[in-house]
Every structure is written in structure tokens, then in C-alpha cells.
Design a protein around this motif. Structure first.
Motif, PDB file in Angstrom:
ATOM      1  N   LYS A  62       6.903  -2.259 -18.552  1.00 27.55           N
ATOM      2  CA  LYS A  62       6.704  -0.821 -18.730  1.00 27.55           C
ATOM      3  C   LYS A  62       6.132  -0.174 -17.473  1.00 27.55           C
ATOM      4  O   LYS A  62       5.228   0.631 -17.525  1.00 27.55           O
ATOM      5  CB  LYS A  62       5.811  -0.548 -19.951  1.00 27.55           C
ATOM      6  CG  LYS A  62       6.493  -0.908 -21.237  1.00 27.55           C
ATOM      7  CD  LYS A  62       5.739  -0.418 -22.430  1.00 27.55           C
ATOM      8  CE  LYS A  62       6.501  -0.820 -23.684  1.00 27.55           C
ATOM      9  NZ  LYS A  62       5.847  -0.456 -24.887  1.00 27.55           N
ATOM     10  N   SER A  63       6.641  -0.601 -16.339  1.00 23.31           N
ATOM     11  CA  SER A  63       6.185  -0.122 -15.040  1.00 23.31           C
ATOM     12  C   SER A  63       7.331   0.584 -14.332  1.00 23.31           C
ATOM     13  O   SER A  63       8.488   0.432 -14.693  1.00 23.31           O
ATOM     14  CB  SER A  63       5.708  -1.295 -14.176  1.00 23.31           C
ATOM     15  OG  SER A  63       4.609  -1.933 -14.743  1.00 23.31           O
ATOM     16  N   HIS A  64       6.991   1.325 -13.296  1.00 24.98           N
ATOM     17  CA  HIS A  64       7.976   2.022 -12.485  1.00 24.98           C
ATOM     18  C   HIS A  64       8.586   1.027 -11.509  1.00 24.98           C
ATOM     19  O   HIS A  64       8.093   0.862 -10.393  1.00 24.98           O
ATOM     20  CB  HIS A  64       7.316   3.179 -11.738  1.00 24.98           C
ATOM     21  CG  HIS A  64       6.797   4.239 -12.645  1.00 24.98           C
ATOM     22  ND1 HIS A  64       5.492   4.284 -13.056  1.00 24.98           N
ATOM     23  CD2 HIS A  64       7.421   5.273 -13.248  1.00 24.98           C
ATOM     24  CE1 HIS A  64       5.329   5.318 -13.861  1.00 24.98           C
ATOM     25  NE2 HIS A  64       6.478   5.931 -13.999  1.00 24.98           N
ATOM     26  N   LEU A 119      -0.205  -7.823 -12.440  1.00 20.24           N
ATOM     27  CA  LEU A 119      -0.240  -7.777 -10.982  1.00 20.24           C
ATOM     28  C   LEU A 119       0.727  -6.723 -10.442  1.00 20.24           C
ATOM     29  O   LEU A 119       0.419  -6.019  -9.482  1.00 20.24           O
ATOM     30  CB  LEU A 119       0.075  -9.157 -10.402  1.00 20.24           C
ATOM     31  CG  LEU A 119      -1.018 -10.216 -10.653  1.00 20.24           C
ATOM     32  CD1 LEU A 119      -0.490 -11.615 -10.341  1.00 20.24           C
ATOM     33  CD2 LEU A 119      -2.264  -9.913  -9.845  1.00 20.24           C
ATOM     34  N   VAL A 120       1.896  -6.593 -11.077  1.00 23.03           N
ATOM     35  CA  VAL A 120       2.864  -5.557 -10.674  1.00 23.03           C
ATOM     36  C   VAL A 120       2.237  -4.175 -10.861  1.00 23.03           C
ATOM     37  O   VAL A 120       2.351  -3.309  -9.992  1.00 23.03           O
ATOM     38  CB  VAL A 120       4.185  -5.692 -11.459  1.00 23.03           C
ATOM     39  CG1 VAL A 120       5.051  -4.452 -11.301  1.00 23.03           C
ATOM     40  CG2 VAL A 120       4.937  -6.935 -11.013  1.00 23.03           C
ATOM     41  N   ARG A 121       1.565  -3.961 -11.976  1.00 23.76           N
ATOM     42  CA  ARG A 121       0.901  -2.662 -12.198  1.00 23.76           C
ATOM     43  C   ARG A 121      -0.141  -2.388 -11.118  1.00 23.76           C
ATOM     44  O   ARG A 121      -0.299  -1.255 -10.673  1.00 23.76           O
ATOM     45  CB  ARG A 121       0.284  -2.600 -13.587  1.00 23.76           C
ATOM     46  CG  ARG A 121       1.328  -2.364 -14.680  1.00 23.76           C
ATOM     47  CD  ARG A 121       0.710  -2.070 -16.041  1.00 23.76           C
ATOM     48  NE  ARG A 121       0.094  -3.224 -16.660  1.00 23.76           N
ATOM     49  CZ  ARG A 121       0.753  -4.177 -17.314  1.00 23.76           C
ATOM     50  NH1 ARG A 121       2.066  -4.091 -17.438  1.00 23.76           N
ATOM     51  NH2 ARG A 121       0.126  -5.205 -17.839  1.00 23.76           N
ATOM     52  N   GLN A 122      -0.839  -3.423 -10.644  1.00 24.75           N
ATOM     53  CA  GLN A 122      -1.811  -3.234  -9.562  1.00 24.75           C
ATOM     54  C   GLN A 122      -1.112  -2.849  -8.263  1.00 24.75           C
ATOM     55  O   GLN A 122      -1.589  -1.971  -7.543  1.00 24.75           O
ATOM     56  CB  GLN A 122      -2.638  -4.501  -9.355  1.00 24.75           C
ATOM     57  CG  GLN A 122      -3.660  -4.745 -10.444  1.00 24.75           C
ATOM     58  CD  GLN A 122      -4.473  -5.994 -10.156  1.00 24.75           C
ATOM     59  OE1 GLN A 122      -4.977  -6.175  -9.058  1.00 24.75           O
ATOM     60  NE2 GLN A 122      -4.595  -6.858 -11.148  1.00 24.75           N
ATOM     61  N   VAL A 123       0.012  -3.504  -7.960  1.00 24.72           N
ATOM     62  CA  VAL A 123       0.773  -3.162  -6.755  1.00 24.72           C
ATOM     63  C   VAL A 123       1.238  -1.709  -6.839  1.00 24.72           C
ATOM     64  O   VAL A 123       1.220  -0.976  -5.848  1.00 24.72           O
ATOM     65  CB  VAL A 123       1.984  -4.105  -6.566  1.00 24.72           C
ATOM     66  CG1 VAL A 123       2.916  -3.596  -5.472  1.00 24.72           C
ATOM     67  CG2 VAL A 123       1.520  -5.520  -6.260  1.00 24.72           C
ATOM     68  N   LEU A 124       1.643  -1.284  -8.028  1.00 25.35           N
ATOM     69  CA  LEU A 124       2.201   0.059  -8.200  1.00 25.35           C
ATOM     70  C   LEU A 124       1.132   1.125  -8.434  1.00 25.35           C
ATOM     71  O   LEU A 124       1.464   2.299  -8.537  1.00 25.35           O
ATOM     72  CB  LEU A 124       3.178   0.055  -9.377  1.00 25.35           C
ATOM     73  CG  LEU A 124       4.414  -0.819  -9.197  1.00 25.35           C
ATOM     74  CD1 LEU A 124       5.225  -0.864 -10.481  1.00 25.35           C
ATOM     75  CD2 LEU A 124       5.260  -0.334  -8.039  1.00 25.35           C
ATOM     76  N   SER A 125      -0.136   0.749  -8.506  1.00 26.37           N
ATOM     77  CA  SER A 125      -1.182   1.720  -8.835  1.00 26.37           C
ATOM     78  C   SER A 125      -1.228   2.938  -7.913  1.00 26.37           C
ATOM     79  O   SER A 125      -1.513   4.037  -8.383  1.00 26.37           O
ATOM     80  CB  SER A 125      -2.553   1.047  -8.929  1.00 26.37           C
ATOM     81  OG  SER A 125      -2.929   0.512  -7.695  1.00 26.37           O
ATOM     82  N   PRO A 126      -0.905   2.835  -6.601  1.00 26.82           N
ATOM     83  CA  PRO A 126      -0.884   4.054  -5.783  1.00 26.82           C
ATOM     84  C   PRO A 126       0.157   5.077  -6.255  1.00 26.82           C
ATOM     85  O   PRO A 126       0.045   6.259  -5.967  1.00 26.82           O
ATOM     86  CB  PRO A 126      -0.536   3.552  -4.375  1.00 26.82           C
ATOM     87  CG  PRO A 126      -0.938   2.129  -4.367  1.00 26.82           C
ATOM     88  CD  PRO A 126      -0.712   1.638  -5.773  1.00 26.82           C
TER      89      PRO A 126
END
Length: 175
Positions: free
Chosen positions: A117-119, A65-72
Motif C-alpha cells: 500500500k505504498s507509492h 522499510l519501503v515506507r521508510q525509503v518513501l517517507s520523503p
């Protein structure tokens, strides 16, 4: 209409460990939490069986879900440091990053840092732009200030370290 779980992306029923409020930009991925309590209870029972696409949100779902939030932000997935414009152009706000770190801190025993492994690490580069660093092993981050304390490193030392390729964070996140 819900379909069998293996055919579609999940629709989550929020839980205490994975609240919808943490993912307000992904409200389309969650069952509306303002529905009638009786209907909500029925959906929770259905979701706990995990045989349809509706299921209870779990701690293990948060990295995805975090990766989806950060996708932009993820226009250059290979980069460990990316530019960040808090609250603009689909970028998460500083408040959301703080909230995420509070969640990580409260669930640290249930998750692995490698799973993110996300920003998600706010930092500053040599040109003072706001950036987010990917949470990876060996990232050259230096904490310059601890919450409530004076600066650990002078501005000159920070500038020098940044020019050598290090990234600085001020430790003001609410852990």
C-alpha cells in the motif's frame, strides 16, 4: 549497545531475502555489512534469537522499510497518486523502483500486495509529470506499452484516458 527488542526500533542484519543494498538510504537501520566476518557471524546468531533490538531482516520487514525509503514523498498520505522527482529531494531513483519491482517479483509468493500500500507504481498524468501511484485495489492504471513491444495505445488515446482520470504506465519496468 543493544537494548531489549520491545523498547527500541530494530537494527537489521541483512539477509539474502532482505539485502542492505536494496535500502542504501537506510544504512543507519542495518548493521554495517563490511564488519569483520567473525563479528558478523556472532551478530547473526544474536539477531536470530530476536531478544535484542538487533535482528535478521525478513521478507515481512520489506514493506515497512519501503515506507521508510518513501517517507520523503509521503507529504499527503491520503493521496493515491503523488508527484515524483526521481533521485532528487530524497525521492528514490528509477533504478531503485526497478530493483524493488524485481524483488517483489522474486518474492511474490511470500508477500501480499496489500502489505505494501505504498507509492511504488511509476505513472504519467495528463500533464506528463512523473508520478508514483499507491499500490491499492481498484487503482485506474492502464498499461500503454509492454517491455520490448510497440505502444498498445496511441498518444491521443492515452491523453484522452488521462483526461478521464486514468493513469498510464508504459510497462518498461524490469520485472
Amino acid at each position: 549497545t543493544f537494548e531489549t527488542a520491545h523498547r527500541c526500533l530494530p537494527v537489521f542484519v541483512a539477509t539474502k531475502d532482505c539485502p542492505q543494498s536494496m535500502f542504501s538510504s537506510l544504512s543507519h537501520n542495518f548493521v554495517d555489512d563490511t564488519i569483520d566476518p567473525t563479528l558478523s557471524d556472532h551478530l547473526r546468531k544474536i539477531a536470530s534469537n530476536e531478544c535484542l533490538q538487533v535482528r535478521l531482516a525478513r521478507v515481512s520487514d520489506v514493506p515497512c522499510l519501503v515506507r521508510q525509503v518513501l517517507s520523503p514523498l509521503d507529504t499527503t498520505p491520503a493521496e493515491d497518486i503523488i508527484q515524483w522527482q526521481p533521485g532528487r529531494q530524497g525521492h528514490p531513483s528509477e533504478k531503485w523502483i526497478d530493483k524493488l519491482w524485481m524483488w517483489i517479483n522474486s518474492h511474490i509468493e511470500s508477500i501480499s500486495a496489500d502489505s505494501f500500500k505504498s507509492h511504488i507504481v511509476p505513472c504519467t498524468t495528463g500533464n506528463a509529470k512523473q508520478m508514483l501511484a499507491r499500490l491499492v485495489t481498484g487503482l485506474p492504471l492502464i498499461i500503454t506499452k509492454l517491455k520490448g513491444d510497440a505502444r498498445l495505445l496511441s498518444e491521443t488515446m492515452q491523453k484522452t484516458l488521462r483526461s478521464l482520470g486514468c493513469y498510464t504506465i508504459d510497462g518498461s519496468l524490469k520485472w
